[in-house]
Design a protein around this motif. Structure first.
Motif, PDB file in Angstrom:
ATOM      1  N   ALA A  74       0.860  -1.183   0.000  1.00  0.00           N
ATOM      2  CA  ALA A  74       0.000   0.000   0.000  1.00  0.00           C
ATOM      3  C   ALA A  74       0.892   1.226   0.000  1.00  0.00           C
ATOM      4  O   ALA A  74       1.895   1.286   0.728  1.00  0.00           O
ATOM      5  CB  ALA A  74      -0.915   0.024   1.217  1.00  0.00           C
ATOM      6  N   VAL A  75       0.550   2.198  -0.825  1.00  0.00           N
ATOM      7  CA  VAL A  75       1.275   3.474  -0.861  1.00  0.00           C
ATOM      8  C   VAL A  75       0.407   4.517  -0.161  1.00  0.00           C
ATOM      9  O   VAL A  75      -0.738   4.744  -0.555  1.00  0.00           O
ATOM     10  CB  VAL A  75       1.569   3.918  -2.302  1.00  0.00           C
ATOM     11  N   VAL A  76       0.966   5.149   0.864  1.00  0.00           N
ATOM     12  CA  VAL A  76       0.242   6.162   1.638  1.00  0.00           C
ATOM     13  C   VAL A  76       0.893   7.515   1.370  1.00  0.00           C
ATOM     14  O   VAL A  76       2.092   7.697   1.628  1.00  0.00           O
ATOM     15  CB  VAL A  76       0.271   5.854   3.149  1.00  0.00           C
ATOM     16  N   PHE A  77       0.115   8.445   0.859  1.00  0.00           N
ATOM     17  CA  PHE A  77       0.641   9.756   0.476  1.00  0.00           C
ATOM     18  C   PHE A  77       0.596  10.725   1.666  1.00  0.00           C
ATOM     19  O   PHE A  77      -0.375  10.759   2.416  1.00  0.00           O
ATOM     20  CB  PHE A  77      -0.170  10.335  -0.684  1.00  0.00           C
ATOM     21  N   GLY A  78       1.645  11.532   1.793  1.00  0.00           N
ATOM     22  CA  GLY A  78       1.698  12.526   2.859  1.00  0.00           C
ATOM     23  C   GLY A  78       0.643  13.604   2.690  1.00  0.00           C
ATOM     24  O   GLY A  78       0.178  13.864   1.576  1.00  0.00           O
ATOM     25  N   ALA A  79       0.273  14.231   3.812  1.00  0.00           N
ATOM     26  CA  ALA A  79      -0.743  15.289   3.764  1.00  0.00           C
ATOM     27  C   ALA A  79      -0.502  16.340   4.833  1.00  0.00           C
ATOM     28  O   ALA A  79      -1.438  16.917   5.371  1.00  0.00           O
ATOM     29  CB  ALA A  79      -2.144  14.694   3.915  1.00  0.00           C
ATOM     30  N   GLY A  80       0.763  16.583   5.156  1.00  0.00           N
ATOM     31  CA  GLY A  80       1.080  17.673   6.073  1.00  0.00           C
ATOM     32  C   GLY A  80       1.207  17.243   7.524  1.00  0.00           C
ATOM     33  O   GLY A  80       0.615  16.251   7.962  1.00  0.00           O
ATOM     34  N   LEU A  81       2.004  18.017   8.267  1.00  0.00           N
ATOM     35  CA  LEU A  81       2.209  17.790   9.695  1.00  0.00           C
ATOM     36  C   LEU A  81       1.736  19.003  10.484  1.00  0.00           C
ATOM     37  O   LEU A  81       1.824  20.136  10.007  1.00  0.00           O
ATOM     38  CB  LEU A  81       3.692  17.543   9.992  1.00  0.00           C
ATOM     39  N   ASP A  83       2.690  20.529  14.123  1.00  0.00           N
ATOM     40  CA  ASP A  83       3.616  20.420  15.257  1.00  0.00           C
ATOM     41  C   ASP A  83       4.362  19.096  15.236  1.00  0.00           C
ATOM     42  O   ASP A  83       4.550  18.442  16.273  1.00  0.00           O
ATOM     43  CB  ASP A  83       2.860  20.586  16.587  1.00  0.00           C
ATOM     44  N   GLY A  84       4.775  18.681  14.050  1.00  0.00           N
ATOM     45  CA  GLY A  84       5.575  17.476  13.921  1.00  0.00           C
ATOM     46  C   GLY A  84       4.792  16.182  13.883  1.00  0.00           C
ATOM     47  O   GLY A  84       5.391  15.104  13.738  1.00  0.00           O
ATOM     48  N   LYS A  85       3.484  16.255  13.989  1.00  0.00           N
ATOM     49  CA  LYS A  85       2.656  15.053  13.970  1.00  0.00           C
ATOM     50  C   LYS A  85       1.709  15.096  12.780  1.00  0.00           C
ATOM     51  O   LYS A  85       1.420  16.178  12.252  1.00  0.00           O
ATOM     52  CB  LYS A  85       1.864  14.938  15.273  1.00  0.00           C
ATOM     53  N   PRO A  86       1.219  13.928  12.335  1.00  0.00           N
ATOM     54  CA  PRO A  86       0.329  13.926  11.166  1.00  0.00           C
ATOM     55  C   PRO A  86      -0.885  14.821  11.361  1.00  0.00           C
ATOM     56  O   PRO A  86      -1.509  14.828  12.440  1.00  0.00           O
ATOM     57  CB  PRO A  86      -0.084  12.459  11.037  1.00  0.00           C
ATOM     58  N   SER A  87      -1.205  15.597  10.335  1.00  0.00           N
ATOM     59  CA  SER A  87      -2.417  16.407  10.354  1.00  0.00           C
ATOM     60  C   SER A  87      -3.631  15.480  10.438  1.00  0.00           C
ATOM     61  O   SER A  87      -3.524  14.273  10.178  1.00  0.00           O
ATOM     62  CB  SER A  87      -2.494  17.240   9.078  1.00  0.00           C
ATOM     63  N   PRO A  88      -4.798  15.995  10.811  1.00  0.00           N
ATOM     64  CA  PRO A  88      -5.983  15.127  10.877  1.00  0.00           C
ATOM     65  C   PRO A  88      -6.256  14.382   9.584  1.00  0.00           C
ATOM     66  O   PRO A  88      -6.643  13.205   9.608  1.00  0.00           O
ATOM     67  CB  PRO A  88      -7.107  16.113  11.212  1.00  0.00           C
ATOM     68  N   TYR A  89      -6.046  15.026   8.456  1.00  0.00           N
ATOM     69  CA  TYR A  89      -6.274  14.350   7.179  1.00  0.00           C
ATOM     70  C   TYR A  89      -5.268  13.222   6.972  1.00  0.00           C
ATOM     71  O   TYR A  89      -5.623  12.130   6.523  1.00  0.00           O
ATOM     72  CB  TYR A  89      -6.199  15.357   6.034  1.00  0.00           C
ATOM     73  N   LEU A  90      -4.010  13.474   7.284  1.00  0.00           N
ATOM     74  CA  LEU A  90      -3.000  12.432   7.151  1.00  0.00           C
ATOM     75  C   LEU A  90      -3.245  11.310   8.151  1.00  0.00           C
ATOM     76  O   LEU A  90      -3.068  10.127   7.830  1.00  0.00           O
ATOM     77  CB  LEU A  90      -1.603  13.029   7.343  1.00  0.00           C
ATOM     78  N   ALA A  91      -3.659  11.657   9.356  1.00  0.00           N
ATOM     79  CA  ALA A  91      -3.946  10.633  10.363  1.00  0.00           C
ATOM     80  C   ALA A  91      -5.043   9.689   9.875  1.00  0.00           C
ATOM     81  O   ALA A  91      -4.965   8.470  10.088  1.00  0.00           O
ATOM     82  CB  ALA A  91      -4.343  11.289  11.680  1.00  0.00           C
TER      83      ALA A  91
END
Length: 244
Positions: A74-81, A83-91
């Motif tokens: 599975a390829v998971v695309f980044g969507a921003g951090l 404060d150094g942690k995954p943004s809600p969308y990335l989470a």
């Protein structure tokens, strides 16, 4: 009322006259107006054609976690951090990827994102989140040069040797991800992650209309990503670990 010297001006001079000169002039003849309308319609068709192409290429390959075909990767695309942690969308993308792993739909997760500067590291933040959700660390592979969707797809194919994959992203982005990964030579299906229809969602959807044009050009001309480099065995080693 007494006029002061120089108070009388010719009507239409100065800034007002300049503004009138800048106004577009409509064609005066019926034939000219017809051509203007035809030109406007052609421009609209050209502007919307890339988005239509994404739907044609990708709609049949969008699935859910339950019905997506099993793939090794599975390829998971980044969507921003944040404060150094995954943004809600990335989470949300990462939770979906973890669910795919737990359900046995995939064996390895390739997380691809931006690490163009030392203080910003999407792949490591994604890895830490997935490990916290129970995914073994040796089943996660990081691509630190996934600066945009095309780069991520090309690098997955050329650097990590991915031929077939499940792609994980939000619904407004998944069509573009599928189309570009297929253009890069990957047999791809996509899982569109549900998202709250907030300001970010509307921004993302609007942005996709314009990003579709760049995607069409990327698929047509196949430019090299920002970084290529030698073949990496990260995915191969992770699959070997999974088979033991």
């Amino acid at each position: 009322m007494r006029r002061t010297p120089g108070s009388e001006r010719v009507r239409g001079t100065g800034p007002l006259r300049a503004a009138r000169r800048l106004r577009p002039r409509l064609p005066r003849t019926r034939r000219g107006r017809r051509r203007a309308v035809q030109g406007l319609m052609a421009a609209c068709v050209l502007a919307l054609a890339p988005a239509a192409w994404l739907h044609v290429v990708a709609d049949a390959r969008i699935r859910t976690v339950e019905d997506v075909p099993a793939r090794e990767v599975a390829v998971v695309f980044g969507a921003g951090l944040w404060d150094g942690k995954p943004s809600p969308y990335l989470a949300n993308r990462l939770r979906t990827a973890a669910a795919l792993y737990r359900d046995g739909k995939v064996e390895v997760l390739l997380v691809t994102g931006d690490n163009s500067r030392a203080e910003y590291d999407e792949p490591d933040a994604m890895r830490a989140f997935l490990v916290g959700k129970g995914v073994p660390d040796d089943r996660i592979v990081s691509d630190f040069a996934g600066f945009d969707t095309w780069d991520s797809c090309v690098r997955a194919k050329k650097i990590f040797g991915v031929d077939r994959a499940v792609l994980v992203s939000q619904g407004f982005h998944i069509r573009r991800a599928i189309a570009l990964c297929r253009a890069a030579g990957i047999d791809a299906y996509g899982v569109g992650v549900d998202a709250k229809h907030d300001a970010t969602w509307y921004y993302g959807g609007t942005r996709e209309v314009f990003a579709a044009g760049k995607a069409a050009l990327d698929a047509l001309f196949e430019p090299d990503p920002h970084f290529l480099g030698p073949r990496e065995r990260g995915v191969d080693d992770a699959l070997a670990a999974a088979s033991r």
